[in-house]
Design a protein around this motif. Structure first.
Motif, PDB file in Angstrom:
ATOM      1  N   LYS A 154     -34.094   7.953 -55.215  1.00  0.00           N
ATOM      2  CA  LYS A 154     -35.009   7.760 -54.092  1.00  0.00           C
ATOM      3  C   LYS A 154     -35.829   6.485 -54.270  1.00  0.00           C
ATOM      4  CE  LYS A 154     -35.400  12.589 -52.665  1.00  0.00           C
ATOM      5  NZ  LYS A 154     -36.307  13.757 -52.500  1.00  0.00           N
ATOM      6  N   LEU A 155     -36.234   6.232 -55.507  1.00  0.00           N
ATOM      7  CA  LEU A 155     -37.002   5.018 -55.779  1.00  0.00           C
ATOM      8  C   LEU A 155     -36.168   3.767 -55.498  1.00  0.00           C
ATOM      9  CD1 LEU A 155     -39.574   3.679 -56.875  1.00  0.00           C
ATOM     10  CD2 LEU A 155     -38.598   3.877 -59.171  1.00  0.00           C
ATOM     11  N   MET A 156     -34.918   3.773 -55.940  1.00  0.00           N
ATOM     12  CA  MET A 156     -34.048   2.616 -55.699  1.00  0.00           C
ATOM     13  C   MET A 156     -33.816   2.396 -54.214  1.00  0.00           C
ATOM     14  SD  MET A 156     -33.567   1.006 -58.377  1.00  0.00           S
ATOM     15  CE  MET A 156     -32.432  -0.147 -57.597  1.00  0.00           C
ATOM     16  N   ASN A 157     -33.694   3.464 -53.446  1.00  0.00           N
ATOM     17  CA  ASN A 157     -33.539   3.322 -52.001  1.00  0.00           C
ATOM     18  C   ASN A 157     -34.763   2.653 -51.384  1.00  0.00           C
ATOM     19  OD1 ASN A 157     -31.027   4.546 -52.049  1.00  0.00           O
ATOM     20  ND2 ASN A 157     -31.813   6.577 -51.550  1.00  0.00           N
ATOM     21  N   LEU A 158     -35.940   3.064 -51.845  1.00  0.00           N
ATOM     22  CA  LEU A 158     -37.185   2.489 -51.330  1.00  0.00           C
ATOM     23  C   LEU A 158     -37.295   1.005 -51.659  1.00  0.00           C
ATOM     24  CD1 LEU A 158     -39.630   5.385 -52.252  1.00  0.00           C
ATOM     25  CD2 LEU A 158     -39.297   4.503 -49.938  1.00  0.00           C
ATOM     26  N   VAL A 159     -37.090   0.679 -52.928  1.00  0.00           N
ATOM     27  CA  VAL A 159     -37.231  -0.712 -53.371  1.00  0.00           C
ATOM     28  C   VAL A 159     -36.184  -1.598 -52.693  1.00  0.00           C
ATOM     29  CG1 VAL A 159     -37.072  -2.265 -55.354  1.00  0.00           C
ATOM     30  CG2 VAL A 159     -38.271  -0.081 -55.589  1.00  0.00           C
ATOM     31  N   THR A 160     -34.952  -1.116 -52.637  1.00  0.00           N
ATOM     32  CA  THR A 160     -33.866  -1.930 -52.078  1.00  0.00           C
ATOM     33  C   THR A 160     -34.073  -2.195 -50.589  1.00  0.00           C
ATOM     34  OG1 THR A 160     -32.325  -1.068 -53.728  1.00  0.00           O
ATOM     35  CG2 THR A 160     -31.367  -2.067 -51.738  1.00  0.00           C
ATOM     36  N   TYR A 161     -34.427  -1.174 -49.832  1.00  0.00           N
ATOM     37  CA  TYR A 161     -34.661  -1.360 -48.397  1.00  0.00           C
ATOM     38  C   TYR A 161     -35.760  -2.395 -48.163  1.00  0.00           C
ATOM     39  CZ  TYR A 161     -35.917  -0.245 -43.532  1.00  0.00           C
ATOM     40  OH  TYR A 161     -36.192  -0.312 -42.187  1.00  0.00           O
ATOM     41  N   GLU A 204     -40.705   3.572 -40.439  1.00  0.00           N
ATOM     42  CA  GLU A 204     -41.514   4.793 -40.477  1.00  0.00           C
ATOM     43  C   GLU A 204     -40.893   5.815 -41.428  1.00  0.00           C
ATOM     44  OE1 GLU A 204     -42.546   2.307 -37.305  1.00  0.00           O
ATOM     45  OE2 GLU A 204     -40.566   3.218 -37.680  1.00  0.00           O
ATOM     46  N   ALA A 205     -39.540   5.893 -41.415  1.00  0.00           N
ATOM     47  CA  ALA A 205     -38.855   6.803 -42.329  1.00  0.00           C
ATOM     48  C   ALA A 205     -39.077   6.363 -43.778  1.00  0.00           C
ATOM     49  CB  ALA A 205     -37.369   6.846 -42.001  1.00  0.00           C
ATOM     50  N   TRP A 206     -39.116   5.058 -43.990  1.00  0.00           N
ATOM     51  CA  TRP A 206     -39.405   4.527 -45.330  1.00  0.00           C
ATOM     52  C   TRP A 206     -40.799   4.948 -45.782  1.00  0.00           C
ATOM     53  CZ3 TRP A 206     -43.007   1.377 -47.657  1.00  0.00           C
ATOM     54  CH2 TRP A 206     -42.674   0.795 -48.881  1.00  0.00           C
ATOM     55  N   GLU A 207     -41.784   4.832 -44.902  1.00  0.00           N
ATOM     56  CA  GLU A 207     -43.161   5.205 -45.233  1.00  0.00           C
ATOM     57  C   GLU A 207     -43.248   6.683 -45.614  1.00  0.00           C
ATOM     58  OE1 GLU A 207     -45.705   3.329 -45.623  1.00  0.00           O
ATOM     59  OE2 GLU A 207     -45.251   1.453 -44.572  1.00  0.00           O
ATOM     60  N   THR A 208     -42.557   7.517 -44.875  1.00  0.00           N
ATOM     61  CA  THR A 208     -42.558   8.952 -45.172  1.00  0.00           C
ATOM     62  C   THR A 208     -41.945   9.215 -46.542  1.00  0.00           C
ATOM     63  OG1 THR A 208     -42.376   9.487 -42.813  1.00  0.00           O
ATOM     64  CG2 THR A 208     -41.718  11.199 -44.387  1.00  0.00           C
ATOM     65  N   ALA A 209     -40.830   8.551 -46.828  1.00  0.00           N
ATOM     66  CA  ALA A 209     -40.157   8.736 -48.112  1.00  0.00           C
ATOM     67  C   ALA A 209     -41.020   8.262 -49.270  1.00  0.00           C
ATOM     68  CB  ALA A 209     -38.824   7.990 -48.104  1.00  0.00           C
ATOM     69  N   LEU A 210     -41.778   7.179 -49.067  1.00  0.00           N
ATOM     70  CA  LEU A 210     -42.673   6.677 -50.115  1.00  0.00           C
ATOM     71  C   LEU A 210     -43.736   7.717 -50.450  1.00  0.00           C
ATOM     72  CD1 LEU A 210     -43.424   3.981 -51.741  1.00  0.00           C
ATOM     73  CD2 LEU A 210     -45.178   3.684 -49.997  1.00  0.00           C
ATOM     74  N   THR A 211     -44.344   8.303 -49.439  1.00  0.00           N
ATOM     75  CA  THR A 211     -45.368   9.329 -49.648  1.00  0.00           C
ATOM     76  C   THR A 211     -44.783  10.539 -50.367  1.00  0.00           C
ATOM     77  OG1 THR A 211     -46.523   8.613 -47.658  1.00  0.00           O
ATOM     78  CG2 THR A 211     -47.051  10.806 -48.491  1.00  0.00           C
ATOM     79  N   GLU A 212     -43.601  10.949 -49.937  1.00  0.00           N
ATOM     80  CA  GLU A 212     -42.964  12.122 -50.539  1.00  0.00           C
ATOM     81  C   GLU A 212     -42.609  11.879 -51.999  1.00  0.00           C
ATOM     82  OE1 GLU A 212     -39.658  12.793 -47.982  1.00  0.00           O
ATOM     83  OE2 GLU A 212     -40.823  13.915 -46.483  1.00  0.00           O
ATOM     84  N   SER A 216     -43.656  -0.584 -53.270  1.00  0.00           N
ATOM     85  CA  SER A 216     -42.562   0.159 -53.907  1.00  0.00           C
ATOM     86  C   SER A 216     -42.425  -0.214 -55.377  1.00  0.00           C
ATOM     87  CB  SER A 216     -41.249  -0.080 -53.162  1.00  0.00           C
ATOM     88  OG  SER A 216     -40.894  -1.447 -53.172  1.00  0.00           O
ATOM     89  N   GLU A 217     -42.638  -1.471 -55.707  1.00  0.00           N
ATOM     90  CA  GLU A 217     -42.553  -1.890 -57.109  1.00  0.00           C
ATOM     91  C   GLU A 217     -43.730  -1.345 -57.916  1.00  0.00           C
ATOM     92  OE1 GLU A 217     -42.119  -6.141 -56.945  1.00  0.00           O
ATOM     93  OE2 GLU A 217     -39.948  -6.012 -56.619  1.00  0.00           O
ATOM     94  N   LYS A 218     -44.887  -1.254 -57.287  1.00  0.00           N
ATOM     95  CA  LYS A 218     -46.040  -0.642 -57.965  1.00  0.00           C
ATOM     96  C   LYS A 218     -45.767   0.832 -58.251  1.00  0.00           C
ATOM     97  CE  LYS A 218     -51.001   0.227 -57.510  1.00  0.00           C
ATOM     98  NZ  LYS A 218     -52.200   0.099 -56.646  1.00  0.00           N
ATOM     99  N   LEU A 219     -45.156   1.523 -57.282  1.00  0.00           N
ATOM    100  CA  LEU A 219     -44.802   2.922 -57.498  1.00  0.00           C
ATOM    101  C   LEU A 219     -43.788   3.049 -58.633  1.00  0.00           C
ATOM    102  CD1 LEU A 219     -44.874   5.902 -56.721  1.00  0.00           C
ATOM    103  CD2 LEU A 219     -43.154   5.421 -54.967  1.00  0.00           C
ATOM    104  N   ALA A 220     -42.845   2.130 -58.705  1.00  0.00           N
ATOM    105  CA  ALA A 220     -41.855   2.153 -59.785  1.00  0.00           C
ATOM    106  C   ALA A 220     -42.529   2.050 -61.143  1.00  0.00           C
ATOM    107  CB  ALA A 220     -40.859   1.016 -59.601  1.00  0.00           C
ATOM    108  N   THR A 221     -43.526   1.169 -61.255  1.00  0.00           N
ATOM    109  CA  THR A 221     -44.264   1.025 -62.519  1.00  0.00           C
ATOM    110  C   THR A 221     -45.018   2.304 -62.851  1.00  0.00           C
ATOM    111  OG1 THR A 221     -44.507  -1.363 -62.156  1.00  0.00           O
ATOM    112  CG2 THR A 221     -46.011  -0.329 -63.723  1.00  0.00           C
ATOM    113  N   GLU A 222     -45.643   2.912 -61.855  1.00  0.00           N
ATOM    114  CA  GLU A 222     -46.390   4.152 -62.070  1.00  0.00           C
ATOM    115  C   GLU A 222     -45.470   5.276 -62.537  1.00  0.00           C
ATOM    116  OE1 GLU A 222     -48.255   4.851 -58.337  1.00  0.00           O
ATOM    117  OE2 GLU A 222     -49.756   3.263 -58.585  1.00  0.00           O
ATOM    118  N   GLY A 225     -27.515  -3.154 -52.915  1.00  0.00           N
ATOM    119  CA  GLY A 225     -27.293  -1.809 -52.401  1.00  0.00           C
ATOM    120  C   GLY A 225     -27.689  -0.773 -53.428  1.00  0.00           C
ATOM    121  N   THR A 226     -27.501   0.486 -53.090  1.00  0.00           N
ATOM    122  CA  THR A 226     -27.828   1.576 -54.004  1.00  0.00           C
ATOM    123  C   THR A 226     -26.654   2.542 -54.074  1.00  0.00           C
ATOM    124  OG1 THR A 226     -28.741   3.153 -52.393  1.00  0.00           O
ATOM    125  CG2 THR A 226     -30.213   1.410 -53.194  1.00  0.00           C
ATOM    126  N   TYR A 227     -26.774   3.532 -54.937  1.00  0.00           N
ATOM    127  CA  TYR A 227     -25.720   4.542 -55.089  1.00  0.00           C
ATOM    128  C   TYR A 227     -25.502   5.288 -53.777  1.00  0.00           C
ATOM    129  CZ  TYR A 227     -23.011   8.272 -57.324  1.00  0.00           C
ATOM    130  OH  TYR A 227     -22.009   9.144 -57.679  1.00  0.00           O
TER     131      TYR A 227
END
Length: 593
Positions: free
Chosen positions: A65-72, A22-30, A93-99, A360-362
């Motif tokens: 933030k994007l790397m955290n989303l994709v990696t998780y 759920e926290a991931w979903e919120t972060a994606l929207t943000e 998440s990968e589609k968002l990265a392309t956008e 992992g991520t930074y």
């Protein structure tokens, strides 16, 4: 085994990425909303020091933030690849990265449109001074970066450029089927891309031969399609290199990390000059196996077998930690953190991705995926992946985000250094002759698979790109004939080069990695050189090595390695590795007598 049945201490803890889906979903929207706001910097990046600093910090924040989303999402999917929920999260998440990449295509071209003196003046302020190497690298790339419009076009074309690799993957993994391989007793064994090498490791020579012949018969039946796909991949690499004003596809691929094009050539030359020691190893294999003829389906089966060497995961963790004592107490404490802080997902479970990796991520701890078995190979895999993780851990502790990662060129050095130190530890502590033979043969097989085999791939990849760049075509006849010639050169007079091996190039996915494979061999060679220095010199070499692990991308990889003690612009590290290999063959020969 069900994941729910595993003790929690053997499962990785992803909560420093996201505490829940759920926290991931919120972060994606943000992040979707935040990425749009970055457009406010368009046309203003160099108007003042404050604006530039704010833009760089915002750009980095988006990336983090994007790397955290994709990696998780990827890590959760790898826990159970059958779970559609996480497949969807990866895709989103990968589609968002392309956008985001498309929306922010203005960023680099606009920075490069600025006057160099203006940029230099802005960077002279203390709060921007750590970006000097970043901008220096950008300016180095300036002749190869196009207009915003063209960069946007290339970003879209890049999606089409994945077509040969994607089609190749589907052909291999979804469409190819193989007859059962039959052993000496007439019993059938499932033959797949995954089971092929394990079958070649069998003691049953009839099974090895049948698996070899039936496996490549299928590739032969698809050879026209496979040749066309590789031709398209090479054409793609050449197209992008020309669009970015490079003289060759290889120069373009190596330019990103500022690797001189002479480095893979030095590797190929050094290995070619030392093939006699490899021929001697093949001669020893032929002798130990008691064969009149050593065929290519005989080179995977162990020449030291029947050795009972069980090692539990907890025992492996202790042995690996002890083996890394030459790197100092702080390094060992980092290794212990991997176990106590749950960096590692240990055991094979239903639906879990196969193999092993470090990720992992930074902003997160390093993570290690294993499919641990209670054997020596798994212990070496643990040491290897912890090497990657400690490289990431020390880099992120010592570098700002902009330099908080390291290039593929140096990625295998830390991991292989760990393995070399573990090998040395075992040979110093294990007295049983059969186990010593087993350990030494395991080490030599790493040389075979990482230096000799990957260098042969690198030579093949270099040659096929040069052929197309010089106006030639990659017909299936050329590809197969040239690959067959390379096998004859690399394996030497004591190996029968079976005709079917000419199709092997078509089963190597690394041919779609754009001049990637040579780095396995250079990284391995550098690691052998550095581990040798660590064991012989002690603290001075250790200090250089830890500095290397802490440098991230704060300097170019070729320079970071040189400071550590491995100058890859010379043949010395590879020649040194060849010397170590030769000594290992001679020692194994004595043990076998």
């Amino acid at each position: 085994m069900k994941r729910e049945s595993i003790d929690q201490k053997y499962l990785w803890d992803l909560t420093d990425l996201f505490v829940s889906d759920e926290a991931w979903e919120t972060a994606l929207t943000e992040l979707k909303e935040a990425s749009k706001a970055f457009q406010l910097y368009k046309g203003r990046l160099l108007e003042s020091r404050e604006t530039l600093r704010s833009a760089l910090e915002t750009y980095e924040n988006l990336s983090r933030k994007l790397m955290n989303l994709v990696t998780y999402a990827r890590l959760k999917m790898d826990e159970n690849t059958k779970e559609s929920k996480y497949q969807g999260m990866v895709s989103r998440s990968e589609k968002l990265a392309t956008e985001i990449q498309k929306e922010n295509a203005f960023f680099i071209p606009e920075l490069l449109e600025g006057d160099e003196k203006t940029i230099e003046a802005l960077l002279n302020h203390e709060d921007l001074s750590h970006y000097k190497k970043y901008f220096s690298d950008l300016l180095r790339k300036k002749p190869h970066i196009l207009s915003e419009e063209m960069e946007s076009v290339l970003a879209r074309v890049g999606e089409l450029g994945d077509a040969p690799s994607n089609a190749y993957g589907m052909l291999l993994n979804a469409d190819m089927t193989f007859e059962e391989a039959v052993d000496a007793q007439g019993e059938g064994h499932a033959l797949t891309n995954g089971s092929y090498v394990p079958l070649l490791m069998s003691k049953d020579r009839s099974l090895r031969k049948d698996a070899f012949e039936k496996y490549y018969k299928v590739y032969e039946g698809h050879i026209n399609t496979l040749s066309s796909l590789l031709q398209s991949e090479v054409n793609k690499n050449i197209f992008f290199s020309k669009m970015r004003n490079f003289s060759s596809a290889r120069e373009a691929a190596l330019f990103e990390n500022n690797i001189p094009v002479t480095v893979p050539d030095r590797l190929i030359e050094a290995v070619n000059n030392n093939l006699e020691s490899f021929y001697k190893y093949m001669e020893l294999r032929k002798k130990v196996l008691g064969l009149d003829e050593l065929h290519l389906y005989d080179i995977y089966t162990p020449i030291v077998s029947g050795v009972d060497f069980p090692i539990t995961y907890d025992e492996a963790g202790t042995m690996v930690t002890d083996a890394l004592a030459p790197l100092g107490k702080e390094y060992q404490e980092g290794i212990r953190s991997a176990f106590s802080q749950r960096w590692i997902d240990v055991y094979e479970t239903e639906g879990k991705r196969s193999g092993a990796y470090s990720a992992g991520t930074y902003d997160s701890r390093p993570y290690v995926l294993l499919n641990h078995k209670d054997d020596m190979n798994s212990m070496f895999t643990l040491a290897h992946e912890l090497g990657h993780s400690m490289h990431s851990y020390l880099t992120r502790q010592n570098q700002p985000y902009v330099y908080g990662n390291y290039s593929i060129f140096v990625a295998e050095v830390a991991s292989t250094t760990n393995e070399a130190l573990l090998n040395d530890y075992l040979l110093k502590t294990v007295e049983d002759k059969e186990k010593r033979k087993y350990i030494l043969n395991h080490y030599l097989e790493q040389f075979r698979g990482t230096i000799f085999r990957q260098t042969m791939f690198a030579e093949f990849e270099r040659d096929i790109h040069q052929r197309v760049e010089q106006g030639g075509a990659l017909t299936n006849e050329f590809l197969c004939d040239h690959y067959l010639k390379l096998n004859k050169k690399y394996f030497g007079p004591d190996v029968v080069i079976d005709d079917q091996i000419k199709y092997e190039w078509s089963r190597i996915p690394h041919m779609y990695y754009n001049f990637y494979v040579y780095q396995y061999a250079t990284g391995f060679s550098a690691a052998i050189a550095l581990s040798d220095q660590i064991l012989k010199e002690g603290k001075p070499a250790v200090d250089r090595f830890l500095e290397f692990l802490s440098s991230g991308s704060s300097d170019y990889p070729i320079d970071i390695l040189r400071k550590a003690g491995a100058d890859m612009e010379t043949k010395d590290p590879v020649s040194n590795a060849m010397k170590v290999f030769k000594e290992g063959v001679e020692e194994l020969e004595k043990l076998m007598s």
